[in-house]
Design a protein around this motif. Sequence first.
Motif, PDB file in Angstrom:
ATOM      1  N   VAL A   1       0.821  -1.221   0.000  1.00 12.47           N
ATOM      2  CA  VAL A   1       0.000   0.000   0.000  1.00 12.47           C
ATOM      3  C   VAL A   1       0.850   1.266   0.000  1.00 12.47           C
ATOM      4  CG1 VAL A   1      -1.994  -1.085   1.109  1.00 12.47           C
ATOM      5  CG2 VAL A   1      -0.176  -0.114   2.519  1.00 12.47           C
ATOM      6  N   LYS A   2       2.131   1.154  -0.301  1.00 15.03           N
ATOM      7  CA  LYS A   2       3.053   2.293  -0.233  1.00 15.03           C
ATOM      8  C   LYS A   2       2.525   3.500  -1.002  1.00 15.03           C
ATOM      9  CE  LYS A   2       7.913   3.541  -1.059  1.00 15.03           C
ATOM     10  NZ  LYS A   2       7.715   4.701  -1.929  1.00 15.03           N
ATOM     11  N   ALA A   3       2.157   3.316  -2.250  1.00  9.59           N
ATOM     12  CA  ALA A   3       1.727   4.436  -3.083  1.00  9.59           C
ATOM     13  C   ALA A   3       0.465   5.087  -2.530  1.00  9.59           C
ATOM     14  CB  ALA A   3       1.499   3.964  -4.513  1.00  9.59           C
ATOM     15  N   LYS A   4      -0.496   4.269  -2.122  1.00 10.11           N
ATOM     16  CA  LYS A   4      -1.760   4.813  -1.623  1.00 10.11           C
ATOM     17  C   LYS A   4      -1.561   5.577  -0.311  1.00 10.11           C
ATOM     18  CE  LYS A   4      -4.816   1.420  -3.797  1.00 10.11           C
ATOM     19  NZ  LYS A   4      -5.822   0.360  -3.589  1.00 10.11           N
ATOM     20  N   VAL A   5      -0.744   5.032   0.580  1.00 12.31           N
ATOM     21  CA  VAL A   5      -0.497   5.708   1.857  1.00 12.31           C
ATOM     22  C   VAL A   5       0.227   7.027   1.629  1.00 12.31           C
ATOM     23  CG1 VAL A   5       0.771   5.593   4.036  1.00 12.31           C
ATOM     24  CG2 VAL A   5      -0.523   3.610   3.245  1.00 12.31           C
ATOM     25  N   GLU A   6       1.212   7.010   0.737  1.00 11.12           N
ATOM     26  CA  GLU A   6       1.945   8.247   0.450  1.00 11.12           C
ATOM     27  C   GLU A   6       1.029   9.304  -0.160  1.00 11.12           C
ATOM     28  OE1 GLU A   6       5.299   7.031  -1.861  1.00 11.12           O
ATOM     29  OE2 GLU A   6       6.568   6.806  -0.073  1.00 11.12           O
ATOM     30  N   MET A   7       0.116   8.893  -1.034  1.00 12.13           N
ATOM     31  CA  MET A   7      -0.836   9.855  -1.599  1.00 12.13           C
ATOM     32  C   MET A   7      -1.803  10.359  -0.528  1.00 12.13           C
ATOM     33  SD  MET A   7      -1.734   8.620  -5.497  1.00 12.13           S
ATOM     34  CE  MET A   7      -1.895   6.869  -5.197  1.00 12.13           C
ATOM     35  N   ALA A   8      -2.171   9.470   0.406  1.00 10.73           N
ATOM     36  CA  ALA A   8      -3.049   9.880   1.497  1.00 10.73           C
ATOM     37  C   ALA A   8      -2.344  10.887   2.404  1.00 10.73           C
ATOM     38  CB  ALA A   8      -3.481   8.653   2.306  1.00 10.73           C
ATOM     39  N   LEU A   9      -1.063  10.659   2.659  1.00 15.69           N
ATOM     40  CA  LEU A   9      -0.282  11.593   3.463  1.00 15.69           C
ATOM     41  C   LEU A   9      -0.175  12.950   2.772  1.00 15.69           C
ATOM     42  CD1 LEU A   9       2.564   9.175   4.651  1.00 15.69           C
ATOM     43  CD2 LEU A   9       0.816  10.230   6.095  1.00 15.69           C
ATOM     44  N   SER A  10       0.045  12.909   1.468  1.00 17.85           N
ATOM     45  CA  SER A  10       0.112  14.154   0.694  1.00 17.85           C
ATOM     46  C   SER A  10      -1.212  14.906   0.762  1.00 17.85           C
ATOM     47  CB  SER A  10       0.477  13.842  -0.759  1.00 17.85           C
ATOM     48  OG  SER A  10       0.488  15.023  -1.543  1.00 17.85           O
ATOM     49  N   ASP A  11      -2.306  14.166   0.686  1.00 20.51           N
ATOM     50  CA  ASP A  11      -3.637  14.767   0.749  1.00 20.51           C
ATOM     51  C   ASP A  11      -3.867  15.431   2.113  1.00 20.51           C
ATOM     52  OD1 ASP A  11      -6.476  14.813  -0.602  1.00 20.51           O
ATOM     53  OD2 ASP A  11      -6.818  14.171   1.462  1.00 20.51           O
ATOM     54  N   LEU A  12      -3.444  14.760   3.191  1.00 19.05           N
ATOM     55  CA  LEU A  12      -3.617  15.302   4.538  1.00 19.05           C
ATOM     56  C   LEU A  12      -2.732  16.526   4.766  1.00 19.05           C
ATOM     57  CD1 LEU A  12      -3.807  11.974   6.581  1.00 19.05           C
ATOM     58  CD2 LEU A  12      -5.675  13.581   6.169  1.00 19.05           C
ATOM     59  N   MET A  13      -1.544  16.512   4.160  1.00 17.31           N
ATOM     60  CA  MET A  13      -0.667  17.683   4.274  1.00 17.31           C
ATOM     61  C   MET A  13      -1.275  18.881   3.560  1.00 17.31           C
ATOM     62  SD  MET A  13       3.329  16.540   3.996  1.00 17.31           S
ATOM     63  CE  MET A  13       3.786  18.271   3.957  1.00 17.31           C
ATOM     64  N   GLN A  14      -1.790  18.663   2.381  1.00  9.30           N
ATOM     65  CA  GLN A  14      -2.386  19.753   1.606  1.00  9.30           C
ATOM     66  C   GLN A  14      -3.609  20.342   2.316  1.00  9.30           C
ATOM     67  OE1 GLN A  14      -3.155  18.443  -2.404  1.00  9.30           O
ATOM     68  NE2 GLN A  14      -1.012  17.910  -2.803  1.00  9.30           N
ATOM     69  N   SER A  15      -4.317  19.508   3.066  1.00 15.44           N
ATOM     70  CA  SER A  15      -5.498  19.989   3.789  1.00 15.44           C
ATOM     71  C   SER A  15      -5.130  20.582   5.146  1.00 15.44           C
ATOM     72  CB  SER A  15      -6.502  18.850   3.973  1.00 15.44           C
ATOM     73  OG  SER A  15      -5.946  17.792   4.738  1.00 15.44           O
ATOM     74  N   GLY A  16      -3.828  20.571   5.479  1.00 17.88           N
ATOM     75  CA  GLY A  16      -3.358  21.190   6.716  1.00 17.88           C
ATOM     76  C   GLY A  16      -3.610  20.373   7.970  1.00 17.88           C
ATOM     77  N   LYS A  17      -3.813  19.075   7.831  1.00 21.85           N
ATOM     78  CA  LYS A  17      -4.128  18.244   8.988  1.00 21.85           C
ATOM     79  C   LYS A  17      -2.891  17.607   9.616  1.00 21.85           C
ATOM     80  CE  LYS A  17      -8.834  17.233   7.504  1.00 21.85           C
ATOM     81  NZ  LYS A  17      -9.817  16.192   7.084  1.00 21.85           N
ATOM     82  N   ILE A  18      -1.831  17.428   8.822  1.00 25.91           N
ATOM     83  CA  ILE A  18      -0.592  16.861   9.359  1.00 25.91           C
ATOM     84  C   ILE A  18       0.590  17.703   8.898  1.00 25.91           C
ATOM     85  CG2 ILE A  18      -1.524  14.513   9.443  1.00 25.91           C
ATOM     86  CD1 ILE A  18       0.149  13.882   6.940  1.00 25.91           C
ATOM     87  N   LEU A  19       1.739  17.481   9.566  1.00 27.83           N
ATOM     88  CA  LEU A  19       2.981  18.172   9.231  1.00 27.83           C
ATOM     89  C   LEU A  19       4.069  17.153   8.953  1.00 27.83           C
ATOM     90  CD1 LEU A  19       3.059  20.753  12.168  1.00 27.83           C
ATOM     91  CD2 LEU A  19       2.513  21.295   9.790  1.00 27.83           C
ATOM     92  N   MET A  20       5.002  17.494   8.055  1.00 27.42           N
ATOM     93  CA  MET A  20       6.196  16.677   7.885  1.00 27.42           C
ATOM     94  C   MET A  20       7.248  17.252   8.843  1.00 27.42           C
ATOM     95  SD  MET A  20       8.723  15.953   4.623  1.00 27.42           S
ATOM     96  CE  MET A  20       7.540  15.036   3.655  1.00 27.42           C
ATOM     97  N   VAL A  21       7.653  16.457   9.831  1.00 26.12           N
ATOM     98  CA  VAL A  21       8.579  16.950  10.849  1.00 26.12           C
ATOM     99  C   VAL A  21      10.016  16.483  10.606  1.00 26.12           C
ATOM    100  CG1 VAL A  21       6.843  17.224  12.652  1.00 26.12           C
ATOM    101  CG2 VAL A  21       7.924  15.008  12.341  1.00 26.12           C
TER     102      VAL A  21
END
Length: 282
Positions: free
Chosen positions: A53-73
């Motif tokens: 599920v690597k690709a799907k999870v990475e796209m989900a993370l990107s989606d959450l970052m764009q919506s301002g819900k998570i941060l890359m630390v």
Amino acid sequence: MARKHNRRANKRSQSVDIKEYAQKVEIVFRTFPTRKFNYKQIASQLGYKPEMVKAKVEMALSDLMQSGKILMVDRGKYKLKYTATYAEGVVDMASNGNGYIVSPDVESDIMVRAPNLMHALNGDRVKIGLFATKSSKKLEGEVIEILERKQTDFVGTIEIGKGHGFLVASSRKMLVDIYIPKAKLGGAENGQKVIARITDWPEKASSPFGEIIKVLGNAGDHNTEIHAVLAEFGLPNEFPVEVESAADELDTSIKEEEIAKRRDFRKVPTFTIDPADAKDFD
């Protein structure tokens, strides 16, 4: 036209799929609001093999970052973007007066400075509010509620002044003295070992209020010190009558057959540095 239609349908289906993944991934972050995750850890939390599920999870993370819900630390690591987060844990007091909250939901201990402990003591289970900090800094917070006191009875030495006394606890983790009004001294004399119970702690008071519930004896006395140690660790120093009676009936004599197995030093002059009532002799 059919191919173009199919590509659009597939794209819409993939978009819905990523949104569903993003919702699942967001739940993971909100379940562990202070943890950092990479895609492998996210996949593991969701019950999938990372490589599947690597690709799907990475796209989900990107989606959450764009919506301002998570941060890359860190590189490839993300955490929830929050303004107010709460956690529960147990207080571990340090000698400098600060406390560290040990919580199963947080990767590292949360420091709570002395002024922010809200009268919490070592071992108490508390609810804390986390301060928003930069990713490079350690987590800090403040106690907002004491959920459960670990203990209210403390062993220590009573110091009596004019009209009141203070119990100086034996435990190094108990960093505040307990104020004892004159009427609550229970006959204790200055310098004696006693057990005090916390009865109240007014919001603006620097010390808790308490009462003497048991006088153990004079500090330095052998039996007093033994009873003080037992009391500090919650061990009994008195037993039911039937237990004492059963102990008295035990045969503690050494039989001849046992003596035959041993080397006899009873006629050899022996000296010890310990008193006659010691529990072991050096």
